[in-house]
Write an enzyme that holds these catalytic residues in place. Structure first.
Site, PDB file in Angstrom:
ATOM      1  N   SER A 127       3.064  -3.448   1.056  1.00 32.88           N
ATOM      2  CA  SER A 127       1.910  -2.995   0.266  1.00 32.88           C
ATOM      3  C   SER A 127       1.677  -1.512   0.469  1.00 32.88           C
ATOM      4  CB  SER A 127       0.689  -3.783   0.739  1.00 32.88           C
ATOM      5  OG  SER A 127      -0.499  -3.169   0.305  1.00 32.88           O
ATOM      6  N   TYR A 152      -5.158  -7.488   7.596  1.00 34.19           N
ATOM      7  CA  TYR A 152      -4.127  -7.849   6.604  1.00 34.19           C
ATOM      8  C   TYR A 152      -3.148  -6.686   6.421  1.00 34.19           C
ATOM      9  CZ  TYR A 152      -2.076  -7.401   2.020  1.00 34.19           C
ATOM     10  OH  TYR A 152      -1.202  -7.120   1.010  1.00 34.19           O
ATOM     11  N   LYS A 156       1.173  -5.850   7.405  1.00 35.32           N
ATOM     12  CA  LYS A 156       2.265  -5.294   6.580  1.00 35.32           C
ATOM     13  C   LYS A 156       2.920  -4.130   7.319  1.00 35.32           C
ATOM     14  CE  LYS A 156       1.782  -8.096   3.129  1.00 35.32           C
ATOM     15  NZ  LYS A 156       2.753  -9.178   2.970  1.00 35.32           N
TER      16      LYS A 156
HETATM   17  N1  UFG Z   1     -13.370  -3.492  -7.359  1.00 38.58           N
HETATM   18  C1  UFG Z   1     -14.648  -3.574  -7.853  1.00 38.58           C
HETATM   19  N2  UFG Z   1     -15.218  -4.798  -7.960  1.00 38.58           N
HETATM   20  C2  UFG Z   1     -14.573  -5.937  -7.602  1.00 38.58           C
HETATM   21  C3  UFG Z   1     -13.254  -5.849  -7.100  1.00 38.58           C
HETATM   22  C4  UFG Z   1     -12.692  -4.599  -6.988  1.00 38.58           C
HETATM   23  O1  UFG Z   1     -15.278  -2.549  -8.176  1.00 38.58           O
HETATM   24  O2  UFG Z   1     -15.158  -7.028  -7.694  1.00 38.58           O
HETATM   25  C5  UFG Z   1     -12.735  -2.165  -7.251  1.00 38.58           C
HETATM   26  C6  UFG Z   1     -12.418  -1.786  -5.830  1.00 38.58           C
HETATM   27  O3  UFG Z   1     -13.515  -1.165  -5.219  1.00 38.58           O
HETATM   28  C7  UFG Z   1     -11.236  -0.857  -6.034  1.00 38.58           C
HETATM   29  C8  UFG Z   1     -10.534  -1.378  -7.291  1.00 38.58           C
HETATM   30  O4  UFG Z   1     -11.504  -2.198  -7.942  1.00 38.58           O
HETATM   31  O5  UFG Z   1     -11.696   0.419  -6.292  1.00 38.58           O
HETATM   32  C9  UFG Z   1      -9.320  -2.200  -6.998  1.00 38.58           C
HETATM   33  O6  UFG Z   1      -9.689  -3.199  -6.065  1.00 38.58           O
HETATM   34  P1  UFG Z   1      -8.732  -4.445  -5.754  1.00 38.58           P
HETATM   35  O7  UFG Z   1      -9.457  -5.295  -4.743  1.00 38.58           O
HETATM   36  O8  UFG Z   1      -8.292  -5.089  -6.996  1.00 38.58           O
HETATM   37  O9  UFG Z   1      -7.473  -3.752  -5.116  1.00 38.58           O
HETATM   38  P2  UFG Z   1      -7.343  -2.854  -3.812  1.00 38.58           P
HETATM   39  O10 UFG Z   1      -6.800  -1.551  -4.271  1.00 38.58           O
HETATM   40  O11 UFG Z   1      -8.553  -2.828  -2.993  1.00 38.58           O
HETATM   41  O12 UFG Z   1      -6.326  -3.756  -2.997  1.00 38.58           O
HETATM   42  C10 UFG Z   1      -4.973  -3.696  -3.271  1.00 38.58           C
HETATM   43  C11 UFG Z   1      -4.282  -4.993  -2.877  1.00 38.58           C
HETATM   44  C12 UFG Z   1      -4.312  -5.203  -1.381  1.00 38.58           C
HETATM   45  C13 UFG Z   1      -3.892  -3.957  -0.673  1.00 38.58           C
HETATM   46  C14 UFG Z   1      -4.717  -2.782  -1.136  1.00 38.58           C
HETATM   47  C15 UFG Z   1      -4.356  -1.488  -0.502  1.00 38.58           C
HETATM   48  O13 UFG Z   1      -4.916  -6.088  -3.489  1.00 38.58           O
HETATM   49  O14 UFG Z   1      -3.416  -6.228  -1.074  1.00 38.58           O
HETATM   50  O15 UFG Z   1      -4.494  -2.639  -2.541  1.00 38.58           O
HETATM   51  O16 UFG Z   1      -3.126  -1.042  -0.913  1.00 38.58           O
HETATM   52  F1  UFG Z   1      -4.071  -4.093   0.655  1.00 38.58           F
END
Ligand code: UFG
Length: 343
Positions: A127, A152, A156
């Protein structure tokens, strides 16, 4: 005789899409999954799409005896693509030992069991979280890795270090670690896709569930980040593009084309979209209004993450074809199919 590939976690989101691409590339696929966060229905869905039923074994890879037994049965396999892992960032903060235990025991048992039988090719599901909060963008594979915010993420990063040690000690063993950015989307058939357990953590399933009426409202976690509209920027990548990269990566190892025993590749599109960009695109693709509200930042979110895709292009000959609109429409199609199935 077809070349046999073992796909751990093959009933899950990325694993199932990869199993389809492997079958379509004429591989014999064996799926190992404990079904802790997936369903056996995926096997019949894969059959529906490809006309082939992959071999399926329900096995807990934390259990060394069971793992050795299944690898003994499939010792004629040529490689392993290892997806099996827990993946919820927030849950890992609450239950770190569960995450370290699950993700490491299953990795270590798999590596040991496969190498006993000379199955020396390994693709690891990593990731972009291994880059922590990057100082420079786009992120290249040369960016230093940092201790990720969550347990988590740390599983990785440490797994990559384990692979580094193991490939150095075992000269016959080769591995590729694929560092995913933000996988979304679903197979174009609408027959498989992401199946989040309970309340989704990730943006896209939260959006589609809100639009489908399963959730009342999407919470947007913060609009005071140093980005164009204040919401965080991510590199969203279609799961089918991602799956195709795994097939290319395993072929690279099978054909001995790797340049070092352990290689790393970013898998992203190289394009960054903000949370509000994604919401707007969703509204325009589906011609609907999404109920959302801006709220506090979520712990651990970094302002911007997007990939440099040059290395994957140059060495794997791979780049993502599908656009944000394709990702959104396929996610929405899958969500609607799921809802009509559960009615
Ligand atoms: N977000 C919201 N509301 C939500 C969910 C997400 O505003 O209900 C925002 C988050 O704050 C973020 C963006 O949408 O800014 C993306 O969030 P995600 O949870 O979809 O994805 P992340 O980038 O946080 O997480 C992803 C992968 C993880 C990994 C992480 C870091 O899902 O496995 O990238 O690389 F660890």
């Amino acid at each position: 005789m077809k070349t046999k590939i073992i796909v751990t976690g093959g009933c899950g989101y990325i694993g199932s899409h990869t199993a389809i691409e492997l079958i379509e590339n004429d591989f014999d696929v064996v799926i190992l999954d404990d079904l802790s966060n997936s369903t056996e229905k995926t096997i019949s869905r894969i059959h529906k799409i490809t006309g082939v039923t992959p071999t399926f074994v329900q096995v807990d890879l934390k259990d060394p005896v069971a793992t050795f037994k299944v690898f003994e049965t499939h010792k004629d396999a040529a490689g392993v693509i290892h997806f099996a892992a827990h993946k919820a960032v927030g849950e890992s903060v609450q239950k770190p030992l569960m995450y370290y235990k699950n993700n490491f025991y299953s990795l270590l048992n798999t590596l040991e069991a496969q190498s006993v039988h000379g199955i020396n090719n390994f693709i690891f599901s990593s990731s972009a979280t291994v880059y922590g909060t990057p100082n420079t963008l786009p992120i290249t594979e040369n960016n230093e890795t940092q201790r990720p915010f969550s347990p988590y993420g740390n599983t990785k990063k440490i797994a990559e270090e384990i692979l580094d040690d193991f490939t150095k000690s075992n000269k016959s063993f080769s591995a590729i670690s694929l560092r995913y950015f933000n996988p979304i989307g679903a197979h174009e058939s609408g027959a498989i896709g992401e199946l989040p357990n309970g309340i989704p953590n990730n943006l896209m399933p939260y959006i589609t569930q809100t639009a489908a009426g399963v959730r009342e409202k999407l919470m947007v976690y913060g609009n005071d980040y140093p980005t164009k509209d204040g919401t965080p920027i991510r590199d969203y990548i279609h799961v089918v593009d991602l799956a195709k990269a795994h097939v290319i990566a395993i072929k690279r190892l099978l054909n001995n084309k790797q340049e070092t025993p352990l290689e790393f590749f970013n898998l992203g599109t190289g394009l960054g979209y903000s949370v509000l960009d994604v919401i707007k695109s969703f509204e325009s693709v589906t011609n609907s209004k999404l109920n959302y509200e801006i709220t506090e930042r979520r712990d651990g979110d970094v302002p911007q993450l997007y990939a440099s895709t040059d290395l994957a292009k140059e060495k794997l000959g791979w780049s993502a074809d599908r656009k944000l609109n394709d990702m959104i429409s396929s996610s929405w199609n899958w969500e609607q199919n799921l809802r009509s199935e559960t009615k």
